[in-house]
Design a protein around this motif. Structure first.
Motif, PDB file in Angstrom:
ATOM      1  N   PHE A  52       0.861  -1.184   0.000  1.00 31.74           N
ATOM      2  CA  PHE A  52       0.000   0.000   0.000  1.00 31.74           C
ATOM      3  C   PHE A  52       0.896   1.232   0.000  1.00 31.74           C
ATOM      4  N   ARG A  53       0.697   2.096  -0.998  1.00 30.71           N
ATOM      5  CA  ARG A  53       1.609   3.203  -1.257  1.00 30.71           C
ATOM      6  C   ARG A  53       0.926   4.549  -1.034  1.00 30.71           C
ATOM      7  N   ALA A  54       1.750   5.544  -0.794  1.00 30.95           N
ATOM      8  CA  ALA A  54       1.313   6.941  -0.764  1.00 30.95           C
ATOM      9  C   ALA A  54       2.378   7.754  -1.482  1.00 30.95           C
ATOM     10  N   ARG A  55       1.936   8.649  -2.386  1.00 29.54           N
ATOM     11  CA  ARG A  55       2.869   9.482  -3.137  1.00 29.54           C
ATOM     12  C   ARG A  55       2.407  10.929  -3.090  1.00 29.54           C
ATOM     13  N   ARG A  56       3.370  11.796  -2.883  1.00 32.16           N
ATOM     14  CA  ARG A  56       3.080  13.217  -2.734  1.00 32.16           C
ATOM     15  C   ARG A  56       2.589  13.822  -4.051  1.00 32.16           C
ATOM     16  N   ARG A  57       1.551  14.663  -3.939  1.00 35.24           N
ATOM     17  CA  ARG A  57       0.987  15.378  -5.074  1.00 35.24           C
ATOM     18  C   ARG A  57       1.454  16.831  -5.062  1.00 35.24           C
ATOM     19  N   ALA A  58       1.315  17.502  -6.172  1.00 37.28           N
ATOM     20  CA  ALA A  58       1.722  18.907  -6.263  1.00 37.28           C
ATOM     21  C   ALA A  58       0.820  19.821  -5.440  1.00 37.28           C
ATOM     22  N   ASP A  59      -0.418  19.380  -5.159  1.00 37.40           N
ATOM     23  CA  ASP A  59      -1.363  20.240  -4.427  1.00 37.40           C
ATOM     24  C   ASP A  59      -1.253  20.095  -2.912  1.00 37.40           C
ATOM     25  N   PRO A 197       4.896  14.169   6.789  1.00 40.60           N
ATOM     26  CA  PRO A 197       6.154  13.652   6.232  1.00 40.60           C
ATOM     27  C   PRO A 197       7.195  14.752   6.060  1.00 40.60           C
ATOM     28  N   ASP A 198       8.455  14.370   6.165  1.00 39.18           N
ATOM     29  CA  ASP A 198       9.538  15.318   5.911  1.00 39.18           C
ATOM     30  C   ASP A 198       9.441  15.847   4.479  1.00 39.18           C
ATOM     31  N   PRO A 199       9.879  17.098   4.256  1.00 38.38           N
ATOM     32  CA  PRO A 199       9.724  17.707   2.927  1.00 38.38           C
ATOM     33  C   PRO A 199      10.379  16.925   1.799  1.00 38.38           C
ATOM     34  N   ASP A 200      11.443  16.185   2.096  1.00 40.11           N
ATOM     35  CA  ASP A 200      12.135  15.461   1.029  1.00 40.11           C
ATOM     36  C   ASP A 200      11.560  14.068   0.771  1.00 40.11           C
ATOM     37  N   VAL A 201      10.554  13.669   1.549  1.00 37.55           N
ATOM     38  CA  VAL A 201       9.916  12.367   1.353  1.00 37.55           C
ATOM     39  C   VAL A 201       8.788  12.518   0.343  1.00 37.55           C
ATOM     40  N   THR A 202       8.862  11.751  -0.726  1.00 37.04           N
ATOM     41  CA  THR A 202       7.841  11.826  -1.770  1.00 37.04           C
ATOM     42  C   THR A 202       7.022  10.544  -1.888  1.00 37.04           C
ATOM     43  N   GLU A 203       7.437   9.466  -1.234  1.00 41.16           N
ATOM     44  CA  GLU A 203       6.711   8.203  -1.332  1.00 41.16           C
ATOM     45  C   GLU A 203       6.877   7.412  -0.041  1.00 41.16           C
ATOM     46  N   MET A 204       5.825   6.718   0.365  1.00 35.88           N
ATOM     47  CA  MET A 204       5.856   5.842   1.533  1.00 35.88           C
ATOM     48  C   MET A 204       5.086   4.572   1.194  1.00 35.88           C
ATOM     49  N   SER A 205       5.356   3.492   1.936  1.00 35.82           N
ATOM     50  CA  SER A 205       4.620   2.260   1.689  1.00 35.82           C
ATOM     51  C   SER A 205       4.692   1.344   2.901  1.00 35.82           C
ATOM     52  N   TYR A 206       3.757   0.430   2.950  1.00 32.87           N
ATOM     53  CA  TYR A 206       3.850  -0.716   3.860  1.00 32.87           C
ATOM     54  C   TYR A 206       3.204  -1.895   3.160  1.00 32.87           C
ATOM     55  N   ALA A 207       3.474  -3.105   3.625  1.00 34.70           N
ATOM     56  CA  ALA A 207       3.013  -4.306   2.922  1.00 34.70           C
ATOM     57  C   ALA A 207       2.179  -5.183   3.846  1.00 34.70           C
ATOM     58  N   VAL A 208       1.129  -5.746   3.280  1.00 27.91           N
ATOM     59  CA  VAL A 208       0.325  -6.763   3.950  1.00 27.91           C
ATOM     60  C   VAL A 208       0.542  -8.053   3.162  1.00 27.91           C
ATOM     61  N   THR A 209       1.301  -8.976   3.744  1.00 24.90           N
ATOM     62  CA  THR A 209       1.690 -10.174   3.001  1.00 24.90           C
ATOM     63  C   THR A 209       0.677 -11.295   3.134  1.00 24.90           C
ATOM     64  N   SER A 210      -0.185 -11.237   4.142  1.00 23.24           N
ATOM     65  CA  SER A 210      -1.278 -12.194   4.245  1.00 23.24           C
ATOM     66  C   SER A 210      -2.374 -11.621   5.126  1.00 23.24           C
ATOM     67  N   LEU A 211      -3.616 -12.044   4.835  1.00 23.51           N
ATOM     68  CA  LEU A 211      -4.770 -11.664   5.654  1.00 23.51           C
ATOM     69  C   LEU A 211      -5.816 -12.760   5.474  1.00 23.51           C
TER      70      LEU A 211
END
Length: 232
Positions: A52-59, A197-211
């Motif tokens: 599951f990802r998050a990416r910074r937008r221009a807005d 998030p810190d200003p230089d961070v543009t992407e974050m993620s974590y993983a769910v490998t099973s549920l």
């Protein structure tokens, strides 16, 4: 004895709907009132692989991944007595807000977990149905760490286990008629309670490998609005 009634396949459009949920105002895509910078996206790259990802937008918002069983073709709901087992790899960047939780109409939320890397060894465990919650500190909980979590949604007590060890039983439960859809997502903090998030961070993620969800044997999946049926 329990039987497996649900094994998550995040790539399945039959099981999961991406990028919208009634837990967000008007189904999304934003939820600023909950201190989130999320802008939900249905782009499969943000959720369908189990990462599951998050990416910074221009807005100033962040495109974020969310999957829910709500309004899916299968329409799966966890129910009172079920046990959910999951394995997750926690995010590393401050501002990340991963969670697995339940939702139906606002009164059915149980948080399997929430995590914020600025509290690196702490998990948040909450039963919003009957107001049972705690914070658990453990050496296994750390940015980038992999943890196994189990939650039993008991009628009289919701019980959480971390890496095979019980860490909390709330003594409140969800009641015998409780049921709710699943949500798996990565949010981004807006700064009210946890740092952005810190200003230089543009992407974050974590993983769910099973549920996987297990149900007591003899309890059948019942139609909407009816009491659970017992097998003969």
């Amino acid at each position: 004895m329990r039987s497996v009634v649900f094994t998550a396949d995040f790539s399945s459009a039959h099981q999961w709907v991406a990028g919208r949920s009634r837990a967000y105002p008007d189904g999304g895509p934003t939820n600023t009132g909950d201190n989130k910078l999320d802008h939900l996206t249905a782009d499969p790259e943000y959720s369908r692989t189990g990462t599951f990802r998050a990416r910074r937008r221009a807005d100033g918002l962040w495109d974020t991944g969310l999957l829910t069983t709500e309004e899916s073709a299968e329409g799966f709901m966890v129910r009172s007595g079920d046990r959910l087992d999951t394995t997750v790899r926690l995010p590393t960047a401050p501002g990340a807000w991963p969670a697995i939780w339940t939702w139906r109409d606002g009164g059915n939320e149980v948080d399997v977990f929430e995590y914020h890397p600025d509290n690196p060894d702490l998990l948040e465990l909450s039963n919003h149905v009957r107001r049972g919650y705690t914070y658990v500190r453990d050496a296994a909980v750390r940015p980038g760490g992999v943890v196994d979590l189990s939650v039993t949604f008991g009628a009289r007590s919701v019980i959480w286990e971390l890496n095979g060890r019980q860490v909390f039983a709330d003594g409140r439960g969800v009641g015998s008629r409780w049921r709710a859809h699943l949500i798996v997502n990565l949010s981004v903090c807006a700064g009210r309670y946890h740092p952005t998030p810190d200003p230089d961070v543009t992407e974050m993620s974590y993983a769910v490998t099973s549920l996987v969800v297990h149900r007591p044997r003899g309890v059948l999946q019942e139609p909407e609005g009816e009491e659970p049926l017992q097998a003969c």
